[in-house]
Write an enzyme that holds these catalytic residues in place. Structure first.
Site, PDB file in Angstrom:
ATOM      1  N   GLU A 328      -8.117  15.442  16.689  1.00 58.75           N
ATOM      2  CA  GLU A 328      -6.992  15.977  17.475  1.00 58.75           C
ATOM      3  C   GLU A 328      -7.331  17.294  18.169  1.00 58.75           C
ATOM      4  O   GLU A 328      -6.581  17.756  19.029  1.00 58.75           O
ATOM      5  CB  GLU A 328      -5.780  16.221  16.560  1.00 58.75           C
ATOM      6  CG  GLU A 328      -5.103  14.973  16.037  1.00 58.75           C
ATOM      7  CD  GLU A 328      -5.713  14.456  14.742  1.00 58.75           C
ATOM      8  OE1 GLU A 328      -6.913  14.712  14.501  1.00 58.75           O
ATOM      9  OE2 GLU A 328      -5.010  13.780  13.977  1.00 58.75           O
ATOM     10  N   TRP A 444      -2.465  26.299  -7.125  1.00 58.04           N
ATOM     11  CA  TRP A 444      -3.411  25.480  -6.390  1.00 58.04           C
ATOM     12  C   TRP A 444      -4.862  25.743  -6.792  1.00 58.04           C
ATOM     13  O   TRP A 444      -5.275  26.881  -6.970  1.00 58.04           O
ATOM     14  CB  TRP A 444      -3.309  25.763  -4.885  1.00 58.04           C
ATOM     15  CG  TRP A 444      -1.983  25.420  -4.286  1.00 58.04           C
ATOM     16  CD1 TRP A 444      -1.073  26.296  -3.768  1.00 58.04           C
ATOM     17  CD2 TRP A 444      -1.410  24.130  -4.132  1.00 58.04           C
ATOM     18  NE1 TRP A 444       0.021  25.621  -3.303  1.00 58.04           N
ATOM     19  CE2 TRP A 444      -0.152  24.285  -3.513  1.00 58.04           C
ATOM     20  CE3 TRP A 444      -1.827  22.830  -4.473  1.00 58.04           C
ATOM     21  CZ2 TRP A 444       0.681  23.213  -3.217  1.00 58.04           C
ATOM     22  CZ3 TRP A 444      -0.997  21.765  -4.182  1.00 58.04           C
ATOM     23  CH2 TRP A 444       0.239  21.961  -3.560  1.00 58.04           C
TER      24      TRP A 444
HETATM   25  P1  ADP Z   1     -10.266  12.346   9.371  1.00 56.26           P
HETATM   26  O1  ADP Z   1      -9.031  13.215   9.337  1.00 56.26           O
HETATM   27  O2  ADP Z   1      -9.969  10.923   9.315  1.00 56.26           O
HETATM   28  O3  ADP Z   1     -11.356  12.799   8.425  1.00 56.26           O
HETATM   29  P2  ADP Z   1     -11.458  13.852  11.473  1.00 56.26           P
HETATM   30  O4  ADP Z   1     -12.839  13.556  11.733  1.00 56.26           O
HETATM   31  O5  ADP Z   1     -10.593  14.205  12.596  1.00 56.26           O
HETATM   32  O6  ADP Z   1     -10.870  12.590  10.806  1.00 56.26           O
HETATM   33  O7  ADP Z   1     -11.451  14.940  10.352  1.00 56.26           O
HETATM   34  C1  ADP Z   1     -10.921  16.219  10.488  1.00 56.26           C
HETATM   35  C2  ADP Z   1     -10.884  16.898   9.163  1.00 56.26           C
HETATM   36  O8  ADP Z   1     -12.204  17.084   8.635  1.00 56.26           O
HETATM   37  C3  ADP Z   1     -10.311  18.284   9.222  1.00 56.26           C
HETATM   38  O9  ADP Z   1      -8.913  18.261   9.240  1.00 56.26           O
HETATM   39  C4  ADP Z   1     -10.881  18.911   7.969  1.00 56.26           C
HETATM   40  O10 ADP Z   1     -10.137  18.556   6.826  1.00 56.26           O
HETATM   41  C5  ADP Z   1     -12.240  18.266   7.860  1.00 56.26           C
HETATM   42  N1  ADP Z   1     -13.247  19.204   8.391  1.00 56.26           N
HETATM   43  C6  ADP Z   1     -13.800  19.200   9.607  1.00 56.26           C
HETATM   44  N2  ADP Z   1     -14.706  20.198   9.734  1.00 56.26           N
HETATM   45  C7  ADP Z   1     -14.715  20.860   8.570  1.00 56.26           C
HETATM   46  C8  ADP Z   1     -15.417  22.004   8.063  1.00 56.26           C
HETATM   47  N3  ADP Z   1     -16.335  22.658   8.775  1.00 56.26           N
HETATM   48  N4  ADP Z   1     -15.136  22.398   6.799  1.00 56.26           N
HETATM   49  C9  ADP Z   1     -14.231  21.755   6.050  1.00 56.26           C
HETATM   50  N5  ADP Z   1     -13.548  20.672   6.469  1.00 56.26           N
HETATM   51  C10 ADP Z   1     -13.773  20.232   7.705  1.00 56.26           C
END
Ligand code: ADP
Length: 548
Positions: A328, A444
């Site tokens: 998104e 948490w």
């Molecule tokens: P999905 O939500 O199905 O995994 P996305 O590829 O859009 O699809 O994933 C986004 C999510 O991945 C983010 O909301 C976050 O939770 C995680 N994410 C992405 N980059 C990072 C990062 N550098 N560190 C931690 N979490 C991350």
């Protein structure tokens, strides 16, 4: 009073024409089952002009969805250009979706055609009859030894291109807010949701990949995106590369660590990007290869363990450059470049800074909101809350308005579902995803923080922490640990290792040793699968929370 600057639309045809005019001599290398092929940007642009006519000849409607079911290849890049530059919408289908999801996504997007790599036909063809709007399947022959069905719907990519006249003159897309591409979220809950990028968002996001305090793509770079082109536009790297004029190396279907690392070495790659699990797989091979040209390893999609980044820094002098975002957010929202105030820190503290998700990219606004009260949280690196995002490359809705009412605030910000704190310089530190947080006795525990600490153990290959039900504390952490090959490790050793590193009541009440952490379709830890596997798990014995 109005400004007197030209109101020129920000559209991908600009990126195409810029590449064609300025960077025709630059190369795109693709690894295919039949061997490596190299093409120039000039050749590639010529083929895009033919492909534009092919889309017309196939009768694809003015804003028709053009599905792709492809690896990272030059052919896929041709589609990345021809579809949006002719006003159509590129729809990158995730080749690892379950059949039901694939069918849902293609029907929901109303794909009119699907371009498929021959090596991927066996994954697509059995479901083609269920794709309600797909009239044509165009096979891109990558040399794979896979039979091509004898069916009137099937066409050959090269034959179509050879027969097509190249479109002459400039491509034009009038309204910069027109849809350019779409990509469905992997849908960890409910049906996948369609994120629709506009020309404007794609152009501005590409520009962001050129900022010096970011990925800083330049004409001199050789870029190898390991992150799939079917996942959030390969983090914007393909369009960024075309805008900057970098050379491109595309890995095709062979994602084995040996294949990737050898491409990085042979093509003197300077910038690459992939999820942490990819880099974990490549790490044992670092000593055997000369990666001295590499300057940036972009890493994200899930938290980048400090230990992983440090291991790369020590082995080849290049730590990970962490970025955070989601489908998104196009996807880059934050990036953890080193700033001047980091100069005063010790090396260990700098490693900690790299393990943070980093600073918001220019044009991206982020805020942290208490999910309970809705109050804005201070930037003191203590208070945590949900990250919300706004900006020109952040989604404001999903395709057909479906599946996301709760994900957008009343004032139009995207609720990311990620929980973070932020320091006074504006560097974000993700604690967890809202749905993965462990609620122990009303407080948490961040599963991501905990697993990163476990993965710092030299004998641990991978670790994921999930919540399991607990009678007294409601939820407690269970650590699922993969031990490195040839090593022995006990639960007690892990707890002993963690004890000085986390609060006592955070210590997992149980450790399970597993062969591999299950992965999602884009290579992230699938905690959903782990939760299903350990659904009935009961922690035996006392909890560390009892004494904490
Ligand atoms: P999905 O939500 O199905 O995994 P996305 O590829 O859009 O699809 O994933 C986004 C999510 O991945 C983010 O909301 C976050 O939770 C995680 N994410 C992405 N980059 C990072 C990062 N550098 N560190 C931690 N979490 C991350």
């Amino acid at each position: 009073m109005l400004g007197l600057m030209q109101d020129r639309s920000l559209t991908l045809p600009h990126v195409f024409h810029r590449a064609e005019q300025l960077f025709g001599h630059k190369t795109v290398v693709t690894a295919a089952p039949s061997g490596e092929t190299a093409t120039t940007i000039a050749e590639l642009c010529g083929r895009v002009r033919r492909l534009a006519t092919v889309l017309d000849d196939l009768g694809i409607t003015a804003d028709g969805r053009v599905g792709t079911f492809c690896w990272n290849t030059a052919r896929h890049l041709e589609l990345y250009l021809a579809a949006p530059c002719t006003g159509r919408v590129l729809h990158t289908l995730n080749i690892r979706l379950f059949p039901d999801q694939l069918v849902y996504v293609a029907n929901h997007a109303e794909d009119e055609v699907v371009f498929v790599d021959r090596s991927l036909l066996p994954l697509l063809w059995p479901h083609v009859d269920k794709l309600e709007t797909v009239r044509t399947v165009v096979v891109i022959d990558d040399g794979a030894d896979v039979p091509v069905p004898d069916d009137p719907r099937v066409r050959d990519y090269e034959e179509l291109l050879a027969a097509a006249r190249p479109r002459t003159g400039p491509f034009e897309v009038e309204d910069e807010n027109t849809a350019a591409a779409m990509c469905y979220t992997s849908g960890t809950t409910g049906n996948p949701k369609g994120v629709v990028y506009s020309h404007r968002s794609a152009v501005l996001h590409s520009l962001a990949t050129l900022f010096a305090d970011g990925i800083a793509l330049t004409e001199r770079d050789v870029v190898l995106p390991i992150v799939p082109m079917f996942h959030a536009n390969a983090w914007g790297l393909p369009y960024g590369v075309l805008m900057a004029g970098s050379s491109l190396v595309l890995p095709g279907p062979n994602m084995a660590p040996e294949a990737i690392v050898s491409m990085l070495e042979r093509h003197e790659v300077t910038v690459t990007g992939g999820v942490p699990t990819i880099w974990m797989g490549i790490q044992p091979l670092l000593g055997e290869h000369d990666l001295s040209h590499l300057r940036t390893i972009l890493c994200g999609g899930s938290a980048v363990p400090k230990a992983l980044s440090k291991a790369y820094k020590e082995a080849i002098g290049v730590p990970m450059l962490q970025a955070w975002g989601m489908t998104e957010t196009s996807p880059i929202a934050t990036i953890a470049t080193m700033h001047s105030h980091h100069d005063e820190l010790t090396e260990d503290e700098r490693d900690d800074a790299r393990a943070r998700q980093g600073f918001p990219a220019p044009l991206v606004d982020l805020r942290i909101v208490d999910p309970g009260t809705g109050e804005l949280q201070p930037w003191d690196d203590v208070a945590t809350g949900e990250v919300q995002a706004a900006g020109p490359w952040i989604a404001r809705d999903y395709h057909r308005g479906e599946g996301g009412g709760a994900q957008f605030t009343e004032d139009g910000w995207l609720r990311t579902g990620d929980v973070a704190s932020v320091d006074r310089y504006g560097s974000f530190r993700l604690v967890d995803r809202t749905k993965d947080l462990i609620k122990s006795g009303g407080e948490w525990i961040g599963s991501v923080e905990l697993e990163n600490e476990i993965m710092a153990h030299p004998k641990v290959a991978e670790a994921a922490v999930i919540a399991v039900p607990h009678e007294r504390w409601v939820e407690r952490p269970l650590a699922c640990v993969v031990v490195k090959e040839g090593e022995d490790l006990t639960a007690e050793e892990i707890i002993e290792f963690l004890t000085p590193r986390v609060a006592k009541w955070w210590l997992p009440d149980a450790v399970e040793f597993i062969d591999e952490v299950p992965k999602t379709s884009v290579g992230k830890f699938s905690k959903k699968t782990l939760r299903e596997k350990f659904g009935g798990y009961r922690v035996a014995g006392p909890s560390t929370h009892d004494g904490g």
